[in-house]
Design an enzyme around this catalytic site. Structure first.
Site, PDB file in Angstrom:
ATOM      1  N   THR A   1       0.826  -1.213   0.000  1.00  0.00           N
ATOM      2  CA  THR A   1       0.000   0.000   0.000  1.00  0.00           C
ATOM      3  C   THR A   1       0.856   1.257   0.000  1.00  0.00           C
ATOM      4  OG1 THR A   1      -1.921  -1.044   0.993  1.00  0.00           O
ATOM      5  CG2 THR A   1      -1.660   1.282   1.436  1.00  0.00           C
TER       6      THR A   1
ATOM      7  N   SER B   1       1.408  -7.487  -0.912  1.00  0.00           N
ATOM      8  CA  SER B   1       2.113  -8.494  -0.107  1.00  0.00           C
ATOM      9  C   SER B   1       1.202  -9.615   0.372  1.00  0.00           C
ATOM     10  CB  SER B   1       2.847  -7.854   1.071  1.00  0.00           C
ATOM     11  OG  SER B   1       1.993  -7.648   2.179  1.00  0.00           O
TER      12      SER B   1
ATOM     13  N   THR C   1       1.825  -4.285   4.242  1.00  0.00           N
ATOM     14  CA  THR C   1       1.699  -4.604   5.667  1.00  0.00           C
ATOM     15  C   THR C   1       1.201  -6.030   5.907  1.00  0.00           C
ATOM     16  OG1 THR C   1      -0.563  -3.737   5.731  1.00  0.00           O
ATOM     17  CG2 THR C   1       1.209  -2.204   6.313  1.00  0.00           C
ATOM     18  N   ASP C   2       0.514  -6.614   4.909  1.00  0.00           N
ATOM     19  CA  ASP C   2      -0.210  -7.860   5.191  1.00  0.00           C
ATOM     20  C   ASP C   2       0.702  -9.014   5.606  1.00  0.00           C
ATOM     21  OD1 ASP C   2      -2.647  -6.688   4.755  1.00  0.00           O
ATOM     22  OD2 ASP C   2      -2.855  -7.387   2.697  1.00  0.00           O
TER      23      ASP C   2
END
Ligand code: ASP
Length: 321
Positions: free
Chosen positions: A23, A69, A102-103
């Site tokens: 993101t 990700s 971030t995932d």
């Protein structure tokens, strides 16, 4: 920004910035766009446009991958790990910053620390808002990550988000939306970045490196041991475990309840799997705490590793076996 495409050999210290997507490089839809939000749209060089390098440093920027990700896989991990190792082989490379979604950031952090155990910093930078948001958080997170990577004495793989520095072993995404989306559980954060300065609370991640490990990892992701996750919950059954064993799974991590307890039906299936030669690990589905091994445990515990990190560790253990 002072960027170079190749190592310059100058006396300045180099910070190598590797882009991988997320993101932080994403775009929210504009009026009239038919596509929704999309991660990984903006190049890492563009993300750094207008940035000054930390004093005494120059930036070298490379786009290693450009993915959301959530779709992370072993192939991208290998590319990132190899580029980190090649960069850190140069004495003038002070540290590395990786822009990342971030995932699965916590998984990449764990993997890189496990295979590189770097004696200089590898800092994962991310964002919860896309690059074209009215008030994006990525630029500040990236500045903070550069400050951490430039810090004398910094080492190991860490993540920086919302001014908080987390070590690779402890970092977890704990919120689906908030800008301060990461936590370090019981261990607490490694430190904070305040007005560009690091206030360090705990030691940098440190481990004895295994210099041959990266070279021993299979180049083809299909050649990596297949390790799957199953979940213990009210009403759980062993059906998914039995199906995975029939399908040739080599390792299973159960996200167990509390201190590693497993629903009896699932536990029976996991014991059958273990007896058939599948490696099984119990991690806790709790956000904090650990699985404390007890004498006589039939299924080994994963200690403080979260289920997703236990999965990576089991893959590496199976590769080493
Ligand atoms: N799906 C995005 C990613 O992990 C989410 C983010 O970066 O916040 O790439």
């Amino acid at each position: 920004m002072q960027a170079s495409e190749a190592f310059t050999g100058s006396s300045r210290r180099t910070l190598l910035i590797l882009g991988s997507g997320g993101t932080i490089a994403g775009l929210a839809p504009r009026p009239g766009d038919t596509l929704g939000y999309q991660a990984a749209q903006v190049g890492v060089a563009q993300l750094l446009a207008g940035f000054d390098a930390p004093p005494g440093c120059e930036l070298q920027v490379e786009q290693v991958a450009q993915i959301d990700s959530k779709d992370m896989d072993a192939a991208v991990w290998l590319q990132l790990a190899r580029r980190c190792a090649e960069g850190l082989a140069h004495a003038h490379v002070q540290g590395i910053v990786i822009t990342h979604g971030t995932d699965t950031l916590e998984e990449t952090a764990y993997f890189l620390q496990a295979v590189l155990a770097p004696s200089r910093p590898v800092v994962l930078a991310c964002a919860m808002r896309p690059a074209n948001a009215a008030m994006p958080d990525g630029p500040q997170n990236l500045r903070d990550a550069l400050a951490v990577a430039a810090q004398p004495g910094a080492r190991g793989v860490v993540a920086v988000c919302a001014g908080v520095v987390h070590g690779a072993a402890d970092v977890r995404k704990v919120h689906s939306y908030r800008l301060d989306a990461f936590g370090s559980g019981d261990a607490g954060p490694l430190g904070y970045v305040e007005a560009g300065a690091l206030r360090q609370l705990r030691a940098w991640p440190q481990a004895a490196p295994d210099p041959g490990l990266l070279g021993r990892l299979p180049a083809q992701p299909q050649a990596w041991p297949r390790v799957e996750l199953v979940f213990s919950h009210a009403g759980a059954s062993g059906a998914s475990v039995d199906a995975l064993v029939r399908d040739g799974v080599q390792g299973l991590v159960v996200a167990a309840t509390g201190n590693g307890s497993v629903h009896h039906a699932l536990e029976a299936a996991l014991l059958r799997a273990q007896a058939a030669g599948v490696r099984v690990l119990r991690a806790s589905r709790c956000d904090q705490g650990q699985v404390m091994g007890l004498p006589g445990d039939a299924l080994p515990g994963a200690g403080a590793l979260s289920p997703v990190k236990a999965r990576i560790q089991l893959q590496l253990d199976l590769l080493a076996a």
